[in-house]
Design a protein around this motif. Sequence first.
Motif, PDB file in Angstrom:
ATOM      1  N   MET A   1     -17.272  13.463  16.018  1.00 17.43           N
ATOM      2  CA  MET A   1     -16.728  14.454  15.045  1.00 17.43           C
ATOM      3  C   MET A   1     -17.059  15.550  15.896  1.00 17.43           C
ATOM      4  O   MET A   1     -18.155  16.610  17.099  1.00 17.43           O
ATOM      5  CB  MET A   1     -17.970  14.840  13.860  1.00 17.43           C
ATOM      6  CG  MET A   1     -18.062  15.971  12.838  1.00 17.43           C
ATOM      7  SD  MET A   1     -19.089  16.044  11.807  1.00 17.43           S
ATOM      8  CE  MET A   1     -18.521  14.922  10.698  1.00 17.43           C
ATOM      9  N   ASP A   5     -15.747  21.077  13.588  1.00 19.90           N
ATOM     10  CA  ASP A   5     -16.078  20.643  12.456  1.00 19.90           C
ATOM     11  C   ASP A   5     -17.423  20.495  12.239  1.00 19.90           C
ATOM     12  O   ASP A   5     -18.295  20.413  10.793  1.00 19.90           O
ATOM     13  CB  ASP A   5     -15.863  18.912  12.244  1.00 19.90           C
ATOM     14  CG  ASP A   5     -14.038  18.408  11.943  1.00 19.90           C
ATOM     15  OD1 ASP A   5     -13.181  19.676  11.959  1.00 19.90           O
ATOM     16  OD2 ASP A   5     -13.801  17.394  12.917  1.00 19.90           O
ATOM     17  N   LEU A   6     -18.290  19.850  12.789  1.00 19.62           N
ATOM     18  CA  LEU A   6     -19.995  20.891  12.424  1.00 19.62           C
ATOM     19  C   LEU A   6     -20.004  21.765  11.427  1.00 19.62           C
ATOM     20  O   LEU A   6     -20.787  22.016  10.833  1.00 19.62           O
ATOM     21  CB  LEU A   6     -21.151  20.631  13.670  1.00 19.62           C
ATOM     22  CG  LEU A   6     -20.790  19.513  14.763  1.00 19.62           C
ATOM     23  CD1 LEU A   6     -21.507  19.140  15.983  1.00 19.62           C
ATOM     24  CD2 LEU A   6     -21.074  18.125  13.436  1.00 19.62           C
ATOM     25  N   LEU A   9     -20.228  21.906   8.280  1.00 20.32           N
ATOM     26  CA  LEU A   9     -21.116  21.663   7.612  1.00 20.32           C
ATOM     27  C   LEU A   9     -22.619  22.118   7.024  1.00 20.32           C
ATOM     28  O   LEU A   9     -22.795  22.670   7.585  1.00 20.32           O
ATOM     29  CB  LEU A   9     -21.633  20.207   8.122  1.00 20.32           C
ATOM     30  CG  LEU A   9     -20.373  19.316   8.634  1.00 20.32           C
ATOM     31  CD1 LEU A   9     -20.688  17.812   9.302  1.00 20.32           C
ATOM     32  CD2 LEU A   9     -19.889  18.604   7.281  1.00 20.32           C
ATOM     33  N   THR A  10     -23.613  21.923   5.896  1.00 22.01           N
ATOM     34  CA  THR A  10     -24.114  22.113   5.220  1.00 22.01           C
ATOM     35  C   THR A  10     -25.048  21.121   6.848  1.00 22.01           C
ATOM     36  O   THR A  10     -25.383  20.816   7.481  1.00 22.01           O
ATOM     37  CB  THR A  10     -24.731  22.516   4.674  1.00 22.01           C
ATOM     38  OG1 THR A  10     -24.643  20.759   3.430  1.00 22.01           O
ATOM     39  CG2 THR A  10     -23.555  22.833   3.335  1.00 22.01           C
ATOM     40  N   GLU A  13     -26.242  18.386   5.472  1.00 22.26           N
ATOM     41  CA  GLU A  13     -24.830  17.097   5.575  1.00 22.26           C
ATOM     42  C   GLU A  13     -24.948  16.910   7.698  1.00 22.26           C
ATOM     43  O   GLU A  13     -24.822  15.784   7.499  1.00 22.26           O
ATOM     44  CB  GLU A  13     -23.027  18.294   5.447  1.00 22.26           C
ATOM     45  CG  GLU A  13     -23.431  17.764   3.773  1.00 22.26           C
ATOM     46  CD  GLU A  13     -21.631  18.887   4.135  1.00 22.26           C
ATOM     47  OE1 GLU A  13     -21.259  18.091   3.261  1.00 22.26           O
ATOM     48  OE2 GLU A  13     -21.690  19.833   4.328  1.00 22.26           O
ATOM     49  N   LEU A  14     -25.705  18.184   8.641  1.00 22.52           N
ATOM     50  CA  LEU A  14     -25.917  17.593   9.689  1.00 22.52           C
ATOM     51  C   LEU A  14     -27.162  16.576   9.381  1.00 22.52           C
ATOM     52  O   LEU A  14     -26.858  15.629  10.484  1.00 22.52           O
ATOM     53  CB  LEU A  14     -26.227  18.910   9.875  1.00 22.52           C
ATOM     54  CG  LEU A  14     -25.226  19.561  10.344  1.00 22.52           C
ATOM     55  CD1 LEU A  14     -25.476  21.209  10.811  1.00 22.52           C
ATOM     56  CD2 LEU A  14     -23.923  19.290  11.486  1.00 22.52           C
ATOM     57  N   GLU A  16     -27.635  14.514   7.583  1.00 24.67           N
ATOM     58  CA  GLU A  16     -27.315  12.906   7.214  1.00 24.67           C
ATOM     59  C   GLU A  16     -25.899  12.956   8.238  1.00 24.67           C
ATOM     60  O   GLU A  16     -26.370  11.188   8.323  1.00 24.67           O
ATOM     61  CB  GLU A  16     -26.547  13.329   5.734  1.00 24.67           C
ATOM     62  CG  GLU A  16     -27.041  13.298   4.846  1.00 24.67           C
ATOM     63  CD  GLU A  16     -26.406  13.917   3.054  1.00 24.67           C
ATOM     64  OE1 GLU A  16     -25.232  13.580   3.315  1.00 24.67           O
ATOM     65  OE2 GLU A  16     -27.506  14.292   2.334  1.00 24.67           O
ATOM     66  N   ARG A  17     -25.999  13.478   8.979  1.00 21.62           N
ATOM     67  CA  ARG A  17     -25.211  12.464  10.149  1.00 21.62           C
ATOM     68  C   ARG A  17     -25.877  12.656  11.255  1.00 21.62           C
ATOM     69  O   ARG A  17     -26.025  11.392  12.018  1.00 21.62           O
ATOM     70  CB  ARG A  17     -24.004  13.695  10.575  1.00 21.62           C
ATOM     71  CG  ARG A  17     -23.330  13.338  11.482  1.00 21.62           C
ATOM     72  CD  ARG A  17     -21.808  11.937  11.016  1.00 21.62           C
ATOM     73  NE  ARG A  17     -21.213  11.527  12.103  1.00 21.62           N
ATOM     74  CZ  ARG A  17     -20.724  10.318  12.098  1.00 21.62           C
ATOM     75  NH1 ARG A  17     -21.252   9.427  11.234  1.00 21.62           N
ATOM     76  NH2 ARG A  17     -20.632  10.212  13.405  1.00 21.62           N
ATOM     77  N   VAL A  45     -24.375  17.175  16.932  1.00 20.28           N
ATOM     78  CA  VAL A  45     -25.423  17.234  15.334  1.00 20.28           C
ATOM     79  C   VAL A  45     -26.649  18.219  15.524  1.00 20.28           C
ATOM     80  O   VAL A  45     -26.928  18.789  14.986  1.00 20.28           O
ATOM     81  CB  VAL A  45     -24.916  16.142  14.479  1.00 20.28           C
ATOM     82  CG1 VAL A  45     -26.059  16.132  13.531  1.00 20.28           C
ATOM     83  CG2 VAL A  45     -23.894  15.558  14.902  1.00 20.28           C
ATOM     84  N   ARG A  52     -28.916  26.339  13.162  1.00 19.30           N
ATOM     85  CA  ARG A  52     -28.440  26.382  11.881  1.00 19.30           C
ATOM     86  C   ARG A  52     -30.146  26.760  11.006  1.00 19.30           C
ATOM     87  O   ARG A  52     -29.812  27.882  10.472  1.00 19.30           O
ATOM     88  CB  ARG A  52     -27.752  25.944  10.678  1.00 19.30           C
ATOM     89  CG  ARG A  52     -27.301  25.398   9.604  1.00 19.30           C
ATOM     90  CD  ARG A  52     -26.619  26.908   9.016  1.00 19.30           C
ATOM     91  NE  ARG A  52     -25.595  26.479  10.293  1.00 19.30           N
ATOM     92  CZ  ARG A  52     -24.301  24.874   9.441  1.00 19.30           C
ATOM     93  NH1 ARG A  52     -24.790  24.529   8.257  1.00 19.30           N
ATOM     94  NH2 ARG A  52     -23.340  24.515  10.580  1.00 19.30           N
TER      95      ARG A  52
END
Length: 64
Positions: A1, A5-6, A9-10, A13-14, A16-17, A45, A52
């Motif tokens: 990814m 794209d990162l 993401l919330t 979501e990060l 989860e990835r 990630v 974040r």
Amino acid sequence: MAAEDLGALTFEELLERLEALTAQLSSGEVGIERAADLYEEAGGVYEAARQRLEAVQARIAALQ
């Protein structure tokens, strides 16, 4: 990814990835090259999630 794209993401979501990447790596079913790619992606990630989280913590601290 891709790193771009990162940013879309919330935090959730990060996470989860990152969990999905960890599961793939720990499965033992990927070759060494693919494992290196997954490890590299997981590092990106992780860094995005860390940044974040720090930003949210700073916002919360400013409110106190």
